[in-house]
Design a protein around this motif. Sequence first.
Motif, mmCIF file in Angstrom:
data_model
loop_
_atom_site.group_PDB
_atom_site.id
_atom_site.type_symbol
_atom_site.label_atom_id
_atom_site.label_comp_id
_atom_site.label_asym_id
_atom_site.label_seq_id
_atom_site.Cartn_x
_atom_site.Cartn_y
_atom_site.Cartn_z
ATOM 1 N N UNK A 12 0.826 -1.204 0.000
ATOM 2 C CA UNK A 12 0.000 0.000 0.000
ATOM 3 C C UNK A 12 0.860 1.254 0.000
ATOM 4 N N UNK A 13 1.973 1.217 0.733
ATOM 5 C CA UNK A 13 2.885 2.365 0.748
ATOM 6 C C UNK A 13 3.446 2.610 -0.653
ATOM 7 N N UNK A 14 3.862 1.529 -1.329
ATOM 8 C CA UNK A 14 4.436 1.652 -2.672
ATOM 9 C C UNK A 14 3.391 2.108 -3.691
ATOM 10 N N UNK A 15 2.189 1.512 -3.617
ATOM 11 C CA UNK A 15 1.149 1.829 -4.592
ATOM 12 C C UNK A 15 0.583 3.227 -4.369
ATOM 13 N N UNK A 16 0.488 3.630 -3.101
ATOM 14 C CA UNK A 16 -0.047 4.928 -2.713
ATOM 15 C C UNK A 16 -1.433 5.134 -3.338
ATOM 16 N N UNK A 17 -1.648 6.260 -4.044
ATOM 17 C CA UNK A 17 -2.967 6.555 -4.603
ATOM 18 C C UNK A 17 -3.023 6.361 -6.120
ATOM 19 N N UNK A 18 -2.087 5.570 -6.660
ATOM 20 C CA UNK A 18 -2.042 5.380 -8.110
ATOM 21 C C UNK A 18 -3.327 4.765 -8.650
ATOM 22 N N UNK A 70 -5.760 -3.441 2.421
ATOM 23 C CA UNK A 70 -7.002 -2.676 2.355
ATOM 24 C C UNK A 70 -7.156 -1.671 3.481
ATOM 25 N N UNK A 71 -6.549 -1.955 4.627
ATOM 26 C CA UNK A 71 -6.713 -1.072 5.790
ATOM 27 C C UNK A 71 -6.238 0.344 5.485
ATOM 28 N N UNK A 72 -5.144 0.469 4.739
ATOM 29 C CA UNK A 72 -4.604 1.797 4.436
ATOM 30 C C UNK A 72 -5.619 2.641 3.677
ATOM 31 N N UNK A 73 -6.370 2.035 2.782
ATOM 32 C CA UNK A 73 -7.319 2.787 1.954
ATOM 33 C C UNK A 73 -8.626 3.056 2.691
ATOM 34 N N UNK A 74 -9.061 2.124 3.536
ATOM 35 C CA UNK A 74 -10.261 2.386 4.344
ATOM 36 C C UNK A 74 -10.017 3.552 5.295
ATOM 37 N N UNK A 75 -8.865 3.534 5.967
ATOM 38 C CA UNK A 75 -8.537 4.636 6.873
ATOM 39 C C UNK A 75 -8.310 5.927 6.097
ATOM 40 N N UNK A 76 -7.642 5.801 4.952
ATOM 41 C CA UNK A 76 -7.367 6.982 4.142
ATOM 42 C C UNK A 76 -8.636 7.645 3.639
ATOM 43 N N UNK A 123 -8.285 -0.656 -4.845
ATOM 44 C CA UNK A 123 -7.579 -1.363 -3.771
ATOM 45 C C UNK A 123 -8.527 -2.003 -2.747
ATOM 46 N N UNK A 124 -9.622 -1.302 -2.420
ATOM 47 C CA UNK A 124 -10.604 -1.875 -1.495
ATOM 48 C C UNK A 124 -11.270 -3.095 -2.118
ATOM 49 N N UNK A 125 -11.622 -3.003 -3.406
ATOM 50 C CA UNK A 125 -12.255 -4.136 -4.086
ATOM 51 C C UNK A 125 -11.318 -5.342 -4.123
ATOM 52 N N UNK A 126 -10.048 -5.103 -4.414
ATOM 53 C CA UNK A 126 -9.066 -6.194 -4.443
ATOM 54 C C UNK A 126 -8.925 -6.819 -3.056
ATOM 55 N N UNK A 127 -8.849 -5.975 -2.024
ATOM 56 C CA UNK A 127 -8.685 -6.478 -0.662
ATOM 57 C C UNK A 127 -9.874 -7.337 -0.240
#
Length: 386
Positions: free
Chosen positions: A256-262, A306-312, A268-272
């Motif tokens: 998630x850090x590497x992918x960031x918001x690309x 997925x947690x990074x994007x839910x929190x984000x 990302x949520x759907x994949x998770x």
Amino acid sequence: MMKLPQPAALFAILIGSLMFLYWLVMPVVMGSLADSRGYAEDSLGVLASLYAAGTFITTTSSMLWIQRANWVWLIRAGALISIAGFSVVLLDDSFMALALGHFVASLGLGISYAVVMALLGDEKQPARGYALVFFLQIVFGIAVSTLLTQTLEPVQILPTMAATMTGIGLLAMLLAGRLPTSSVKLATPELAELKLPRLPPWPIVLGLLAILLVFIGDAGIWIFLERIGHAEHSTEVGGLLVSVNLAAGAVGSLTAVFLSERWGYLWPMAIAIGLSVLSVAMFSAMGSVSILLAASFVNGWAWNFGAAYRMGLVSKLDRTGRFTVLIPSMQTLGNTLGPLMAGMLIVQGGYVVAFIVTALLWIAAFIAYYPAWRTFKSHDSVSNNA
């Protein structure tokens, strides 16, 4: 106004990582209680839920006292309460004592952990501090869970961990003296706004609901990972599932850090969610060790990715910062409800029933997440066109 020095942040990271250790090895501890004392999954779920419940209470209530009390003494008080809880676990082996001890220890953890999160939030780059806390937690969790399963008999695991957590509490009390006594944000006008009894708007509520539902499902799987491996194979396989899950979680966070918001916040949520559902389908087979290990890896990676994007998403929707503090509350509430739900389902209907309900919770989380994402997307489009 005092500026937070870098050494203080490092001490806070160490305190937060060590104080959280018991939750990271809890699947191994719960498995040892099943083997040595014959507790069924519903009883184990109660113990795990009680340990998370205290943390939920104190992290949620931290909105009221985190900016009013001396941080050094809050850390020490939390560590002392945690020591008291684990002392009860050491002195009495009845189920009632275990339940009380876990709940009290959890209250102490929540107090100390709230201070650590607030202190790291004062940093210019708070995400880096949070990432270090989570990474060290995983490293410590892998090391200790492996040692417990490889070197100790089941009857020795709980007292060993209770004694270890008592020592960690004493160390935290000592290290607390290296921390600042208060936040650098004390004099900001935002503090006064936090006192306003305003409710979050519905997109934020939906985002928080998605976090809660995912954590209910994931915590239920996490607590019984050792039991899943033990059910078809051995305690050693169960411990290996825990270690693999933790390692995969570290990889998921780094991804998630590497992918960031690309890829934005939807894919990302759907994949998770998709991979999480796949993981319980693999667990349901309860087949070879390789399939279980693969399922554990997929589950751990998807959860942390997925947690990074839910929190984000919640942070992006919360323009004032007033409601972002509810994110760890939803995490700990999920950690409270998940083991209780999973334990009851396993006893009443078996592992497959628990896996099906968990998958449905994850799907419901995505359904809640989607309209919240739509709101964010529409606001983001307006901002870009302005």
